[in-house]
Design an enzyme around this catalytic site. Structure first.
Site, PDB file in Angstrom:
ATOM      1  N   GLU A  44       0.674   6.776   1.324  1.00 44.00           N
ATOM      2  CA  GLU A  44       0.706   5.313   1.248  1.00 44.00           C
ATOM      3  C   GLU A  44       1.464   4.883  -0.008  1.00 44.00           C
ATOM      4  OE1 GLU A  44      -2.570   1.645   1.087  1.00 44.00           O
ATOM      5  OE2 GLU A  44      -3.126   3.642   0.356  1.00 44.00           O
ATOM      6  N   LYS A 110      -0.603  -2.792   7.352  1.00 44.73           N
ATOM      7  CA  LYS A 110      -2.009  -2.431   7.139  1.00 44.73           C
ATOM      8  C   LYS A 110      -2.926  -3.589   7.523  1.00 44.73           C
ATOM      9  CE  LYS A 110      -4.845  -0.482   3.359  1.00 44.73           C
ATOM     10  NZ  LYS A 110      -4.787  -0.150   1.909  1.00 44.73           N
ATOM     11  N   CYS A 144      -4.775   4.156   4.956  1.00 39.40           N
ATOM     12  CA  CYS A 144      -5.868   4.260   3.985  1.00 39.40           C
ATOM     13  C   CYS A 144      -7.183   3.580   4.400  1.00 39.40           C
ATOM     14  CB  CYS A 144      -5.381   3.739   2.633  1.00 39.40           C
ATOM     15  SG  CYS A 144      -6.295   4.411   1.212  1.00 39.40           S
TER      16      CYS A 144
END
Length: 258
Positions: A44, A110, A144
Site C-alpha cells: 500500500e 480504498k 489494508c
C-alpha cells in the site's frame, strides 16, 4: 484457460514521501526478478509510505507512477499492482492500480479509510469493488483496513484470488495474520497479503508478515524481512476444492449499501 499463476510479493521498506526514490528502489528489485512471473504485488502507498499529508506529494506524481508501472509491465511481460497517493478532480485517494502487460489499467479506491489515523479526513473513499480477469484468474484487490470488513470482501463473484496490499503496523500484526487466514477460508479462495517492513516517519514499525493462504487456510509463503516471495497458484486446485466442498453454494444472499 491458464492453469497456474506465478506471483511475486515484494515486501520492502519505503522511503517517506519520496516517490522518485521508491520508484528507483522498486525498479532495481523488479529488474532482479529473473524467474517467470505473471504478477508483481507491491505494498500500500508504495511510493510514499502511509502519509496523512498528501499535499507534500506533487499532484503529478500519481500519473508518473502509473506510467512507470505501464512501462515495467510491458518490458517484463507481467502485471504490476499496488496502491499510491493519487490526486484527481480536487481530491486525494488511496488508489490501487492493476496494470497489465498490454497497458490496460484497472483501479480500485480504498473503501474503508483508516479513521484511527485520520485517513478518512484527507482521502476520498471509494464505493466500487474491483474484479480483474487476468490470465484466467478472477482477482479481487483490496487495501489494508478493508481486511477488517468481511462483508465487503464476501465472495459473491466467485473470484479465485482475494488480495490485500498494506501498511499494517507491527503492534496489530496478530490481527493481520488471523484475518488473512479467515478471509481465505470463508471465501474458498487464495488470499494474498503484501505488507511493508521497517519504520516510517510517523514512528510506526512494520514487521512484514506478507503471506499467501490457500482456500483451506494453509499458509503457502511467509516472511518478516525485506524480500521477494514467490508463489504459484493453481486454478485446478480451486476447482477441485470447490467441487468437493461446496461451501460457497450455501453462502447468504445480501445487498450491500454503498
Amino acid at each position: 484457460m491458464d492453469e497456474n499463476l506465478k506471483i511475486a510479493l515484494v515486501q520492502s521498506e519505503l522511503a517517506w514521501e519520496n516517490p522518485e526514490s521508491n520508484r528507483i528502489h522498486f525498479s532495481e528489485i523488479i529488474a532482479a526478478i529473473t524467474s517467470d512471473v505473471d504478477l508483481i504485488v507491491l505494498p500500500e502507498m508504495f511510493t510514499t509510505g502511509f502519509t496523512m499529508n498528501p499535499k507534500n506529494i506533487s499532484p503529478s506524481e500519481g500519473q508518473k507512477t502509473v506510467t512507470w508501472m505501464q512501462e515495467l509491465a510491458t518490458k517484463k511481460n507481467m502485471a504490476i499492482t499496488g496502491s499510491l497517493v493519487f490526486f484527481e478532480n480536487g481530491n486525494y485517494t488511496n488508489r490501487l492500480f492493476f496494470v497489465e502487460p498490454a497497458g490496460q489499467v484497472s483501479q480500485y479506491d480504498k473503501r474503508h479509510t483508516f479513521t484511527l489515523a485520520g485517513e478518512d479526513q484527507v482521502y476520498r473513499a471509494g464505493n466500487d469493488k474491483l474484479i480483474v480477469l487476468y490470465r484466467g484468474f478472477k482477482i479481487c484487490p483490496m487495501i489494508c483496513y478493508d481486511l477488517r470488513f468481511p462483508v465487503w470482501a464476501r465472495n459473491v463473484e466467485d473470484y479465485d484470488i482475494l488480495m490485500y496490499v498494506a501498511n499494517w503496523p507491527k503492534l496489530r500484526i496478530d490481527a493481520w495474520d488471523a484475518l488473512l487466514k479467515a478471509r481465505s477460508i470463508e471465501n474458498m479462495a487464495y488470499c494474498i497479503g503484501v505488507n511493508r517492513v521497517g519504520e516510517d516517519d510517523a514512528g510506526f514499525d512494520y514487521s512484514g508478515h506478507s503471506s499467501v493462504y490457500d482456500p483451506l487456510g494453509n499458509q503457502l509463503v511467509f516472511s518478516e524481512t525485506e524480500t521477494v516471495l514467490h508463489v504459484t497458484l493453481s486454478k485446478r486446485r480451486i476447482h477441485e476444492l470447490r467441487n468437493k466442498l461446496k461451501f460457497l453454494a450455501d453462502r447468504d444472499e445480501f445487498t450491500l449499501k454503498v
